[in-house]
Design a protein around this motif. Structure first.
Motif, PDB file in Angstrom:
ATOM      1  N   VAL A 264      40.656  39.155  36.337  1.00 26.32           N
ATOM      2  CA  VAL A 264      39.922  39.872  37.391  1.00 26.32           C
ATOM      3  C   VAL A 264      39.239  38.885  38.334  1.00 26.32           C
ATOM      4  O   VAL A 264      39.264  39.052  39.560  1.00 26.32           O
ATOM      5  CB  VAL A 264      38.907  40.849  36.771  1.00 26.32           C
ATOM      6  CG1 VAL A 264      38.067  41.491  37.871  1.00 26.32           C
ATOM      7  CG2 VAL A 264      39.628  41.922  35.961  1.00 26.32           C
ATOM      8  N   THR A 265      38.621  37.846  37.777  1.00 21.73           N
ATOM      9  CA  THR A 265      37.965  36.844  38.624  1.00 21.73           C
ATOM     10  C   THR A 265      38.957  36.151  39.537  1.00 21.73           C
ATOM     11  O   THR A 265      38.676  35.893  40.714  1.00 21.73           O
ATOM     12  CB  THR A 265      37.236  35.807  37.750  1.00 21.73           C
ATOM     13  OG1 THR A 265      36.258  36.464  36.943  1.00 21.73           O
ATOM     14  CG2 THR A 265      36.537  34.762  38.615  1.00 21.73           C
ATOM     15  N   SER A 266      40.151  35.847  39.002  1.00 16.64           N
ATOM     16  CA  SER A 266      41.182  35.199  39.815  1.00 16.64           C
ATOM     17  C   SER A 266      41.596  36.085  40.983  1.00 16.64           C
ATOM     18  O   SER A 266      41.742  35.619  42.114  1.00 16.64           O
ATOM     19  CB  SER A 266      42.398  34.859  38.950  1.00 16.64           C
ATOM     20  OG  SER A 266      43.435  34.308  39.730  1.00 16.64           O
TER      21      SER A 266
ATOM     22  N   ARG B 117      38.953  36.070  43.582  1.00 14.89           N
ATOM     23  CA  ARG B 117      38.898  34.783  44.283  1.00 14.89           C
ATOM     24  C   ARG B 117      40.014  34.659  45.307  1.00 14.89           C
ATOM     25  O   ARG B 117      39.805  34.160  46.414  1.00 14.89           O
ATOM     26  CB  ARG B 117      38.990  33.638  43.270  1.00 14.89           C
ATOM     27  CG  ARG B 117      38.844  32.246  43.894  1.00 14.89           C
ATOM     28  CD  ARG B 117      39.040  31.136  42.872  1.00 14.89           C
ATOM     29  NE  ARG B 117      38.158  31.318  41.725  1.00 14.89           N
ATOM     30  CZ  ARG B 117      38.577  31.484  40.480  1.00 14.89           C
ATOM     31  NH1 ARG B 117      39.875  31.518  40.218  1.00 14.89           N
ATOM     32  NH2 ARG B 117      37.724  31.619  39.504  1.00 14.89           N
ATOM     33  N   HIS B 118      41.219  35.091  44.933  1.00 10.18           N
ATOM     34  CA  HIS B 118      42.385  34.872  45.795  1.00 10.18           C
ATOM     35  C   HIS B 118      42.682  36.025  46.757  1.00 10.18           C
ATOM     36  O   HIS B 118      43.092  35.785  47.894  1.00 10.18           O
ATOM     37  CB  HIS B 118      43.624  34.601  44.926  1.00 10.18           C
ATOM     38  CG  HIS B 118      43.544  33.340  44.135  1.00 10.18           C
ATOM     39  ND1 HIS B 118      43.561  32.094  44.705  1.00 10.18           N
ATOM     40  CD2 HIS B 118      43.429  33.139  42.792  1.00 10.18           C
ATOM     41  CE1 HIS B 118      43.468  31.173  43.769  1.00 10.18           C
ATOM     42  NE2 HIS B 118      43.379  31.773  42.598  1.00 10.18           N
ATOM     43  N   GLU B 119      42.508  37.259  46.301  1.00  5.62           N
ATOM     44  CA  GLU B 119      42.867  38.425  47.126  1.00  5.62           C
ATOM     45  C   GLU B 119      41.877  39.555  46.875  1.00  5.62           C
ATOM     46  O   GLU B 119      42.262  40.639  46.408  1.00  5.62           O
ATOM     47  CB  GLU B 119      44.292  38.886  46.820  1.00  5.62           C
ATOM     48  CG  GLU B 119      45.383  37.928  47.265  1.00  5.62           C
ATOM     49  CD  GLU B 119      45.597  37.939  48.770  1.00  5.62           C
ATOM     50  OE1 GLU B 119      45.080  38.866  49.437  1.00  5.62           O
ATOM     51  OE2 GLU B 119      46.277  37.032  49.266  1.00  5.62           O
ATOM     52  N   ALA B 120      40.609  39.328  47.207  1.00  6.71           N
ATOM     53  CA  ALA B 120      39.579  40.338  46.930  1.00  6.71           C
ATOM     54  C   ALA B 120      39.862  41.648  47.651  1.00  6.71           C
ATOM     55  O   ALA B 120      39.550  42.730  47.138  1.00  6.71           O
ATOM     56  CB  ALA B 120      38.210  39.802  47.330  1.00  6.71           C
TER      57      ALA B 120
ATOM     58  N   LYS C  38      30.583  42.513  44.520  1.00  2.00           N
ATOM     59  CA  LYS C  38      29.733  43.119  45.553  1.00  2.00           C
ATOM     60  C   LYS C  38      29.786  42.331  46.851  1.00  2.00           C
ATOM     61  O   LYS C  38      29.770  42.915  47.947  1.00  2.00           O
ATOM     62  CB  LYS C  38      28.302  43.239  45.031  1.00  2.00           C
ATOM     63  CG  LYS C  38      28.155  44.311  43.956  1.00  2.00           C
ATOM     64  CD  LYS C  38      26.710  44.496  43.514  1.00  2.00           C
ATOM     65  CE  LYS C  38      26.579  45.642  42.521  1.00  2.00           C
ATOM     66  NZ  LYS C  38      25.179  45.833  42.058  1.00  2.00           N
ATOM     67  N   SER C  39      29.889  41.013  46.748  1.00  2.00           N
ATOM     68  CA  SER C  39      29.975  40.203  47.970  1.00  2.00           C
ATOM     69  C   SER C  39      31.282  40.459  48.709  1.00  2.00           C
ATOM     70  O   SER C  39      31.386  40.237  49.913  1.00  2.00           O
ATOM     71  CB  SER C  39      29.843  38.715  47.640  1.00  2.00           C
ATOM     72  OG  SER C  39      30.967  38.253  46.918  1.00  2.00           O
ATOM     73  N   ALA C  40      32.295  40.937  47.972  1.00  2.41           N
ATOM     74  CA  ALA C  40      33.585  41.269  48.582  1.00  2.41           C
ATOM     75  C   ALA C  40      33.690  42.761  48.899  1.00  2.41           C
ATOM     76  O   ALA C  40      34.767  43.247  49.254  1.00  2.41           O
ATOM     77  CB  ALA C  40      34.718  40.862  47.639  1.00  2.41           C
ATOM     78  N   ASN C  41      32.578  43.463  48.750  1.00  2.00           N
ATOM     79  CA  ASN C  41      32.525  44.911  49.021  1.00  2.00           C
ATOM     80  C   ASN C  41      33.479  45.717  48.141  1.00  2.00           C
ATOM     81  O   ASN C  41      34.096  46.692  48.582  1.00  2.00           O
ATOM     82  CB  ASN C  41      32.828  45.190  50.501  1.00  2.00           C
ATOM     83  CG  ASN C  41      31.766  44.620  51.420  1.00  2.00           C
ATOM     84  OD1 ASN C  41      30.567  44.739  51.143  1.00  2.00           O
ATOM     85  ND2 ASN C  41      32.199  43.985  52.497  1.00  2.00           N
TER      86      ASN C  41
ATOM     87  N   ILE D 298      37.632  45.841  33.738  1.00  2.00           N
ATOM     88  CA  ILE D 298      38.951  46.321  34.148  1.00  2.00           C
ATOM     89  C   ILE D 298      38.934  46.522  35.665  1.00  2.00           C
ATOM     90  O   ILE D 298      37.976  47.069  36.212  1.00  2.00           O
ATOM     91  CB  ILE D 298      39.296  47.664  33.483  1.00  2.00           C
ATOM     92  CG1 ILE D 298      39.259  47.555  31.952  1.00  2.00           C
ATOM     93  CG2 ILE D 298      40.663  48.167  33.941  1.00  2.00           C
ATOM     94  CD1 ILE D 298      39.363  48.899  31.269  1.00  2.00           C
ATOM     95  N   ALA D 299      39.980  46.065  36.329  1.00  2.00           N
ATOM     96  CA  ALA D 299      40.103  46.277  37.772  1.00  2.00           C
ATOM     97  C   ALA D 299      41.396  47.017  38.076  1.00  2.00           C
ATOM     98  O   ALA D 299      42.396  46.878  37.364  1.00  2.00           O
ATOM     99  CB  ALA D 299      40.078  44.941  38.511  1.00  2.00           C
TER     100      ALA D 299
END
Length: 247
Positions: free
Chosen positions: A12-14, A17-20, A45-48, A72-73
């Motif tokens: 999820v973090t990746s 980072r790459h395609e929020a 949240k910073s990526a809305n 989970i995303a």
């Protein structure tokens, strides 16, 4: 395009980072208030991206396992190259490909994708049948590599291998009875490394289509390596030989 489920902190973090912008929403375990979870929520949240705290039991039901680490995303599919000709036409320098013949364990597939990303391989190629497929478990084990390494599924693996040969790509298969040792093989040119399944190895037609078979030297009591470990050993030998060559 259908959304896919991604779970586990690395995966999820990746993606964030790459395609929020591709992430639709994230479900997190409401009981987790540790620093790792706080960092992930802050990044979302910073990526809305909407974050929804829920009970851990709900996450278990969504994934079908408890191995989700509380996150989970749901995200749209990334537009990685899926066509082999398109991918090879865009490669700068000698291609380095990983062909997996019939990998049935999603943990092994995920680990192979992870090492392929680490070594800078251009794609992982698999047959449509007799293989596990890139499911959520494989994506989790890949720790983000499923989002960065083109994963190309082909209907007829032997035919695809012959087409690679026509493009001047050398097919190096791995086998315990390979005629050369791994460290005698030349990986500096256009190369596809061919790995067999966990139990049976390469199918006969796959084996016969290879240009050469190499063995990995073993110095202990075990006879062979797990396919993902063997892929790592071979791919990093290829990368070692290519140091200074454009990837």
């Amino acid at each position: 395009m259908k959304n896919k489920m991604i779970f586990g902190f690395h995966a999820v973090t990746s993606r964030l980072r790459h395609e929020a912008s591709s992430v639709e929403e994230i479900f997190v375990d409401a009981s987790r208030v540790d620093g790792r979870m706080k960092d992930l929520i802050a990044a979302a949240k910073s990526a809305n991206v909407r974050v929804m705290p829920v009970d851990s039991s709900r996450l278990d039901k969504i994934v079908g396992t408890r191995r989700h680490q509380g996150v989970i995303a749901f995200a749209s599919q990334l537009a990685l190259a899926r066509n082999l000709d398109e991918l090879l036409d865009a490669v700068d320098g000698p291609p380095l490909l990983l062909i997996l013949d019939g990998i049935t364990d999603p943990h092994n597939l995920g680990a192979c994708l992870r090492v392929a990303d680490g070594v800078g391989a251009h794609a992982v190629i698999v047959p449509k049948d007799r293989a596990v497929g890139l499911n959520a478990t494989a994506a989790k084990v890949a720790s983000g590599a499923a989002e960065t390494v083109p994963y190309i599924t082909v209907t007829n693996l032997a035919r695809t291998m012959r087409e690679l040969k026509d493009r001047g790509i050398w097919l190096i298969g791995t086998s315990d009875d390979g005629e050369k040792g791994l460290y005698e093989a030349d990986f500096t040119g256009p190369t596809a490394l061919v790995m067999g399944s966990e139990g049976e190895g390469m199918r006969r037609l796959t084996r016969d289509t290879c240009d050469i078979l190499v063995n990995i030297p073993m110095f202990g009591s075990v006879e062979s390596l797990n396919v993902s470990v063997a892929s790592g050993v071979c791919l990093y030998e290829a990368r070692r030989q290519r140091m200074g060559i454009s990837a």
